[in-house]
Design an enzyme around this catalytic site. Structure first.
Site, PDB file in Angstrom:
ATOM      1  N   TYR A   7       0.793  -1.273  -0.067  1.00 43.87           N
ATOM      2  CA  TYR A   7       0.102  -0.110  -0.333  1.00 43.87           C
ATOM      3  C   TYR A   7       0.831   1.296   0.085  1.00 43.87           C
ATOM      4  CZ  TYR A   7      -3.671  -3.403   1.203  1.00 43.87           C
ATOM      5  OH  TYR A   7      -4.522  -4.162   1.317  1.00 43.87           O
TER       6      TYR A   7
ATOM      7  N   SER B 102      -4.485  -7.926   7.598  1.00 44.80           N
ATOM      8  CA  SER B 102      -4.701  -8.141   6.098  1.00 44.80           C
ATOM      9  C   SER B 102      -3.543  -8.578   5.420  1.00 44.80           C
ATOM     10  CB  SER B 102      -5.303  -6.831   5.707  1.00 44.80           C
ATOM     11  OG  SER B 102      -6.119  -6.938   4.516  1.00 44.80           O
TER      12      SER B 102
ATOM     13  N   ASP C 182     -15.552  -9.128  10.117  1.00 47.30           N
ATOM     14  CA  ASP C 182     -14.583  -9.211   9.145  1.00 47.30           C
ATOM     15  C   ASP C 182     -15.176  -9.876   7.895  1.00 47.30           C
ATOM     16  OD1 ASP C 182     -12.433  -9.502   7.460  1.00 47.30           O
ATOM     17  OD2 ASP C 182     -11.051 -10.185   8.777  1.00 47.30           O
TER      18      ASP C 182
ATOM     19  N   HIS D 157     -13.231  -5.580   9.140  1.00 49.19           N
ATOM     20  CA  HIS D 157     -11.795  -5.666   8.648  1.00 49.19           C
ATOM     21  C   HIS D 157     -10.984  -4.519   8.532  1.00 49.19           C
ATOM     22  CE1 HIS D 157      -8.818  -8.218   6.453  1.00 49.19           C
ATOM     23  NE2 HIS D 157      -8.557  -7.186   5.666  1.00 49.19           N
TER      24      HIS D 157
END
Length: 572
Positions: free
Chosen positions: A41, A113, A253, A289
């Site tokens: 990311y 994640s 989630d 999540h």
């Protein structure tokens, strides 16, 4: 403690590709344990993403945090492929960190994640200097088994990466063209999921400009192929890892709810390493999540479950301090599981999963006039059916699938599903108002006796907590594709055949209070969370036909349908 930040430090991989990391470490001459955090990311977005998991907090606690852009992302070299090389690259990064002059040779990992995915794949490679991992909200099993695809979730994630991919394009003309194509091909995404066949949806035509999208096309074209999960590096084998784990699980989630629980079972029951079995910990709370760990989840809030309130970062640091610094922090004396029971809104400690005192209790489906809609007479009863033919039927039209979110519902994962229960294609089975509360902790399943006019169709189930004010709030859910029945082996339905299907609805931890009702919804779609079954028996990803199916749920003595709840008896 003063922190030193080094930017874009080069880390060579075994194939010569250079990955780059920002390093947050104490500004002193001492050697400290290292923590590896590998991200797709862009590490430059640190301040916008982290909350309770900020690397700065860990650096201030005496750790050298290696925050790395994974291959092909951010400042790292190489071609982007989110699910290839993560294990070997993680191994190489961990071993590189261990021999740096600021590291004492002990390395851990943390993150949630995708950051957890990179930890699990690296741990499976067994790097010698890796001593513990903290993978939150991620699993090791394939996400695409059973012949269905969580298409909206996966497409949304991949398209989010497209914006970051644009940042890596150095040619202004190519970048401008790619940006134009991205905008053009991602219009009206909710409508795009209705494309027939799905592989023709405009977003899937982006692969000439965003090559990693080809991986998504592969999954959509053949996600019922047992080889497809290998594309995403799953399953990940944890049976031989040598590192204890601290894991957090969110009960809402929708991406990876069951993953941490499955990982815990593997590490504590199937892994032979005593340190792993003894040292692994699991925290289960009412979260979605997210690394924010908010206690507000749509319609409900859960007192005492906020991330800051339970001091998540402090908990992680105590775990790391024990395994990486050898300090007695108390974590070694804690129970293996810390569990939040919704409804009671209490934390408590448990020793194993599933809980040893679980009483699996059958609630039998039944009706007299019909269970269609919340106005029908569908029942859940502890008494088995007495005999005679009995069934409920509905028409499933893939052109008009049941929605995965309640129309007009509030933001957040917990919603009032009464609007969905107004549909004729939704069967609704409820207990009477409970005279005494019932605690349910563990894996929820529905065992259905079904038949269909189609060679294949889906059955989706949602467990509902009906509050005394009438609100029907979702607890957990699951889906099964009839011709696969949770396998990769195809077995089409035959006309008139009654078949037994098991719908795994995921794990939960909830107390249905006195005056509440337990409810089960049964239908054949949950769109766009899951792809629509075309009812043709063909592969939905490439099938150009849609057919209407008449689906039946049988509940007679000869063909029983039941909800199986893991009930926890109240202590006397």
């Amino acid at each position: 403690m003063n922190i030193l930040i080094e930017k874009d430090v080069e880390i060579p991989m075994r194939d010569g590709v250079i990955l780059r990391a920002d390093i947050y470490r104490p500004n002193d001459e001492e050697k400290h344990p290292a923590l590896v955090l590998r991200s797709p990311y862009e590490k430059e977005t640190l301040d916008r993403r982290w909350g309770q998991l900020s690397p700065i907090g860990f650096a201030k606690a005496g750790y050298c945090v290696v925050y790395q852009d994974v291959r092909g992302t951010g400042m790292s070299d190489g071609d982007v492929n989110f699910f290839i090389n993560q294990g070997p690259d993680g191994y190489d990064t961990i071993e590189w960190a261990a021999v740096q002059p600021w590291c004492d040779g002990k390395v851990g990992t943390f993150g949630h994640s995708f950051y957890a995915y990179t930890q699990l794949t690296a741990a499976a490679e067994r790097p010698p200097h890796l001593k513990c991992i903290c993978p939150f909200m991620q699993g090791c099993k394939p996400k695409y088994s059973g012949g269905f695809l969580p298409n909206a979730l996966h497409a949304d994630w991949l398209l989010q990466q497209a914006e970051r991919y644009l940042n890596r394009m150095n040619d202004p003309e190519k970048r401008a063209e790619a940006e134009t194509q991205l905008k053009e091909h991602t219009k009206n995404m909710n409508e795009q999921f209705r494309y027939v066949p799905e592989i023709d949806m405009p977003a899937m035509q982006l692969y000439p400009w965003f090559p990693y999208m080809e991986e998504y096309r592969t999954k959509v074209a053949g996600f019922d192929d047992p080889k497809v999960p290998l594309v995403e590096g799953r399953p990940i084998d944890l049976t031989q890892v040598t590192t204890p784990a601290l894991m957090y699980c969110g009960l809402y989630d929708t991406s990876s709810k069951n993953g941490p629980i499955e990982n815990f079972v593997t590490l504590t029951k199937e892994n032979p390493n005593e340190n792993v079995r003894r040292g692994t910990r699991l925290v289960i709370g009412p979260w979605n999540h997210s690394c924010i760990f908010s206690n507000q989840q749509g319609e409900l809030s859960f007192p005492g479950a906020d991330g800051e309130n339970i001091q998540i970062q402090s908990h992680i640091i105590r775990f790391l301090d024990y395994w990486l610094k050898g300090e007695k922090t108390g974590v070694e004396e804690e129970a293996p599981i810390r569990l939040y029971v919704m409804g009671k809104n209490q934390w408590r400690e448990e020793q194993e999963w599933p809980l040893a005192r679980t009483v699996y209790t059958d609630f039998y489906l039944g009706s007299k006039e019909g269970a269609n809609t919340l106005h029908g007479d569908g029942t859940l009863s502890l008494t088995p059916p007495e005999g005679g033919a009995s069934m409920d039927s509905f028409v499933y039209d893939p052109e008009n699938p049941a929605p995965s979110r309640a129309p007009g519902g509030c933001a957040g994962p917990i919603q009032d599903f009464r609007t969905v229960e107004e549909r004729q294609d939704v069967l609704v089975y409820s207990t009477p108002a409970l005279e005494e509360g019932i605690e349910v902790v563990g894996l929820v399943q529905a065992e259905l006796s079904i038949s269909s006019s189609a060679p294949d169709t889906d059955f989706f189930c949602r467990l509902i907590d009906v509050h005394p004010n009438g609100k029907a709030l979702n607890v957990t859910e699951g889906i099964v594709r009839a011709r696969y029945n949770n396998t990769f082996t195809e077995n089409l339905l035959r006309p008139g055949e009654i078949r037994q299907l098991t719908v795994d609805m995921g794990n939960t931890s909830i107390y249905f209070g006195k005056g509440h009702q337990i409810r089960l919804e049964v239908t054949s779609s949950c769109f766009p969370m899951f792809d629509r079954n075309h009812n043709t028996g063909n592969r939905p990803g490439t099938d150009r036909e849609l057919a209407i199916a008449t689906n039946r749920v049988h509940h007679s003595l000869e063909a029983v349908s039941k909800l199986v709840l893991p009930v926890i008896p109240e202590a006397k």
